[in-house]
Design an enzyme around this catalytic site. Structure first.
Site, PDB file in Angstrom:
ATOM      1  N   ASP A 106       0.872  -1.164   0.000  1.00 56.45           N
ATOM      2  CA  ASP A 106       0.000   0.000   0.000  1.00 56.45           C
ATOM      3  C   ASP A 106       0.916   1.222   0.000  1.00 56.45           C
ATOM      4  O   ASP A 106       2.010   1.166   0.557  1.00 56.45           O
ATOM      5  CB  ASP A 106      -0.888  -0.010   1.243  1.00 56.45           C
ATOM      6  CG  ASP A 106      -1.754   1.230   1.332  1.00 56.45           C
ATOM      7  OD1 ASP A 106      -2.528   1.475   0.396  1.00 56.45           O
ATOM      8  OD2 ASP A 106      -1.646   1.954   2.345  1.00 56.45           O
ATOM      9  N   ASP A 132      -0.920  -0.534   6.380  1.00 59.88           N
ATOM     10  CA  ASP A 132      -1.029  -0.013   7.737  1.00 59.88           C
ATOM     11  C   ASP A 132      -2.406   0.536   8.086  1.00 59.88           C
ATOM     12  O   ASP A 132      -2.686   0.843   9.234  1.00 59.88           O
ATOM     13  CB  ASP A 132       0.000   1.102   7.964  1.00 59.88           C
ATOM     14  CG  ASP A 132      -0.402   2.394   7.263  1.00 59.88           C
ATOM     15  OD1 ASP A 132      -0.918   2.311   6.132  1.00 59.88           O
ATOM     16  OD2 ASP A 132      -0.214   3.471   7.849  1.00 59.88           O
ATOM     17  N   ASP A 192      -6.809  -1.585   4.827  1.00 61.93           N
ATOM     18  CA  ASP A 192      -5.883  -2.622   4.371  1.00 61.93           C
ATOM     19  C   ASP A 192      -6.179  -3.976   4.996  1.00 61.93           C
ATOM     20  O   ASP A 192      -5.658  -4.993   4.557  1.00 61.93           O
ATOM     21  CB  ASP A 192      -4.433  -2.235   4.710  1.00 61.93           C
ATOM     22  CG  ASP A 192      -3.961  -1.018   3.936  1.00 61.93           C
ATOM     23  OD1 ASP A 192      -4.436  -0.828   2.810  1.00 61.93           O
ATOM     24  OD2 ASP A 192      -3.127  -0.262   4.462  1.00 61.93           O
TER      25      ASP A 192
END
Length: 644
Positions: free
Chosen positions: A327, A535, A539
């Site tokens: 991400d 994080d 996610d």
């Protein structure tokens, strides 16, 4: 060394001295030796039983206890039957030697397990025993579990931080080594977030708690550590199942070896001795101890560098990672957004008033959002207008609606306003001016004469974390074949970031659900395992779906940490390459132990059955192989990260 281990060591030393004296008497020609040689077997038996009982009474006790509970086939049973058989054929010295060296191996094994636990139990020491709460001007120590959210606690120099919170008074340096493996202390001041488990330095801090103890960082870490050993790798499960069937099979084999050949060939005592040798050799100690010890050592090596692996099954999965998906925000970039550009449509002369007016409209539109982009816009306006206490009066914002993946729709002072990316402009057919800045663009439009009119845009920039490019390069040297970045940002921003940090593929302008679909598609055509690194709360579904979910633990959300399989406590992605190398070294050591133990055991089993191996070779095939395998496993405990 624990008290229990010291007692075992003392018993071994006493038995070893007695064994040495008896061996000297048995193999030397002297006055006492001559007397010893003339003794009958029924006198020698109780003499040899003294060192035997001294060193092995606990093995016999466990064997009888397990038999009474229906658990017959284990290493204690094998040692008991083998040594009883050796006594039966009057091989007294061999019987004592087998039990003595078996206990030496067990002592070494217990010591090794204790050493392997040290690196993990160090994590347990971060648990605070109390929190200081001021009552009537006096500090009172209370159980952290009894402290409510919003309570101001005092943390004195040298004390552990008991609860997560925000510093409201004081400055200090925090020792985070137990959490992150980082030896350099971190500075902390008023307004900074602080997490439990750290050790306060020289300054006194007052902290307003933001979480209860059960939800605090230290509590979650404690839970992860306690559960780490319960999730076994496929290799461990295989060895457990193997030993379950292997032990009864070799026991039956030993019985058949003692009974069938003498029927046709005679020599009952010879074949009984061979059966005893067979039993000693077949003891699976080397496998059932060294394999879990190897994985435990790998988990401990990870915890030393601030990486929590939730079980040996996840460590095994890390060894097979070939694709890493990231991400962007908070993982590749800092997630610290700043307004870097303000472009009102009515700003021909670069008027600060026009820019401030647009920024205020954007801040009001984003007023109820907790997204980092929204927070950065609000912070920028407040920073530019510190004297205006009522600069953002959200009571004038009505009918507020967040449109997933697009932006905000609301009424501000009765006027209909939209704010978001270019997709929301297209959705409402707004004739907008394209902003080509590198960063996240927030476009704004307001209703005029029954249609939306474009009023401007703002650019919000995020900076890349230091060392990310080197970390990705290190991963590729560690055997990672493909790196991918997923983000909801505009393609130009995503491509620029990916280019700078040398990521192979990038997919941009994704909604949260799109990330799961993209990972699904990547999983279909992959070889090896796929890891996702993230994080944020959004996610969590992707972390769960990936073969290995890796979460940023320091600033990551609780949902991400709970969904992940591996937690990096200080958000340093350079540790991904390190934990992959640790995992691969662990698997290599485990496989070495399995191949070595099985090869030696089967080789000596055949030799023993054919009469070419005596009880001393049997002792080596059992205790010697176990000690060598344990020593091999302990290589993981040296704390050295395998090099690429």
């Amino acid at each position: 060394m624990s008290k229990k281990l010291k007692n075992r060591l003392i018993r071994i030393i006493i038995a070893l001295v007695m064994f040495a004296i008896l061996m000297v008497l048995e193999h030397t020609e002297c006055f006492f030796g001559d007397i010893f040689h003339k003794l009958d077997w029924y006198i020698l038996l109780p003499i040899w039983l003294v060192p035997y009982i001294t060193v092995g009474f606990d093995v016999l006790f466990k064997a009888f206890r397990n038999i009474s509970h229906g658990k017959v086939f284990d290493e204690n049973f094998l040692m008991m039957i083998a040594t009883f058989g050796a006594f039966a054929v009057q091989e007294f010295s061999e019987a004592v030697a087998v039990m003595l060296f078996y206990q030496v191996g067990e002592l070494f094994q217990s010591y090794a397990v204790g050493k392997s636990r040290e690196s993990i139990t160090a994590m347990m020491e971060i648990v605070p025993e109390f929190a200081n709460v001021e009552e009537d001007g006096v500090l009172t120590q209370v159980d952290p579990d009894d402290v409510e959210i919003g309570t101001v606690i005092t943390i004195l120099p040298g004390e552990k931080v008991p609860l997560d919170g925000i510093v409201v008074e004081g400055t200090s340096m925090l020792d985070t080594a137990a959490l992150t493996g980082e030896s350099v202390p971190r500075s902390i001041a008023e307004g900074d977030e602080i997490i439990s488990g750290c050790v306060n330095g020289s300054g006194t801090l007052k902290v307003k708690t933001t979480k209860e103890f059960d939800d605090s960082t230290v509590s979650k870490i404690l839970e992860l550590v306690e559960n780490a050993s319960s999730k076994k790798a496929k290799t461990e499960n295989f060895i457990t199942r193997f030993a379950k069937y292997y032990t009864p099979v070799v026991t039956v084999g030993a019985v058949l070896l003692a009974v069938i050949p003498p029927i046709f060939m005679g020599g009952w005592l010879i074949w009984m001795e061979r059966a005893c040798i067979f039993l000693v050799i077949s003891c699976p100690c080397a496998l059932v101890i060294s394999v879990p010890l190897g994985f435990f050592g790998g988990i401990g090596a990870g915890s030393k560098i601030g990486v929590l692996v939730k079980g040996s099954n996840y460590l095994e999965a890390c060894a097979e990672i070939e694709t890493v998906v990231f991400d962007k925000t908070g993982t590749i970039t800092k997630g610290e957004f700043n307004v870097s550009g303000i472009y009102p449509t009515n700003n021909e002369y670069k008027s600060e008033e026009a820019e401030n007016s647009l920024l205020r409209l954007a801040a009001l539109a984003e007023g109820y959002s907790t997204h980092p982009i929204a927070l950065s816009i609000k912070d920028a306006y407040i920073k530019n207008n510190p004297s205006d206490e009522n600069s953002l009066d959200l009571s004038e914002v009505t009918d507020y609606e967040e449109i997933a993946g697009l932006g905000i729709h609301a009424f501000i002072y009765g006027q209909e306003v939209i704010a978001g990316n270019d997709k929301i402009m297209k959705k409402y057919d707004v004739d907008y001016v394209k902003n080509n800045d590198i960063g996240t663009i927030v476009y704004l439009a307001a209703m005029e004469d029954d249609e939306f009119s474009f009023v401007g845009s703002t650019t919000i920039s995020d900076s890349i974390k230091s060392g990310v490019s080197d970390a990705i390069s290190d991963m590729k040297k560690s055997g990672i074949k493909k790196t991918v970045m997923l983000t909801g940002d505009h393609a130009s921003v995503a491509n620029e970031v990916a280019k700078e940090v040398h990521i192979d593929d990038v997919y941009s302008e994704l909604l949260p659900a799109d990330k799961v679909e993209k990972v699904e598609s990547l999983l279909e055509g992959k070889t090896g395992n796929l890891a996702f690194v993230g994080d944020g709360i959004n996610d969590a579904p992707v972390l769960t779906r990936a073969d290995v979910g890796i979460a940023m633990g320091s600033m990551g959300s609780d949902a991400a940490i709970e969904a992940a399989d591996v937690v990096i406590m200080d958000d340093d992605i350079s540790k991904i390459g390190k934990i992959i190398r640790i995992a691969r070294k662990t698997i290599r050591i485990v496989k070495e132990n399995i191949v070595f133990a099985l090869f030696v055991k089967f080789a000596v089993l055949i030799l023993g059955a054919l009469g070419f191996a005596n009880m001393w070779e049997a002792v080596f095939a059992d205790v010697g192989v176990a000690v060598i395998a344990i020593l091999n496993s302990m290589r993981m405990l040296r704390g050295k990260i395998p090099q690429v």
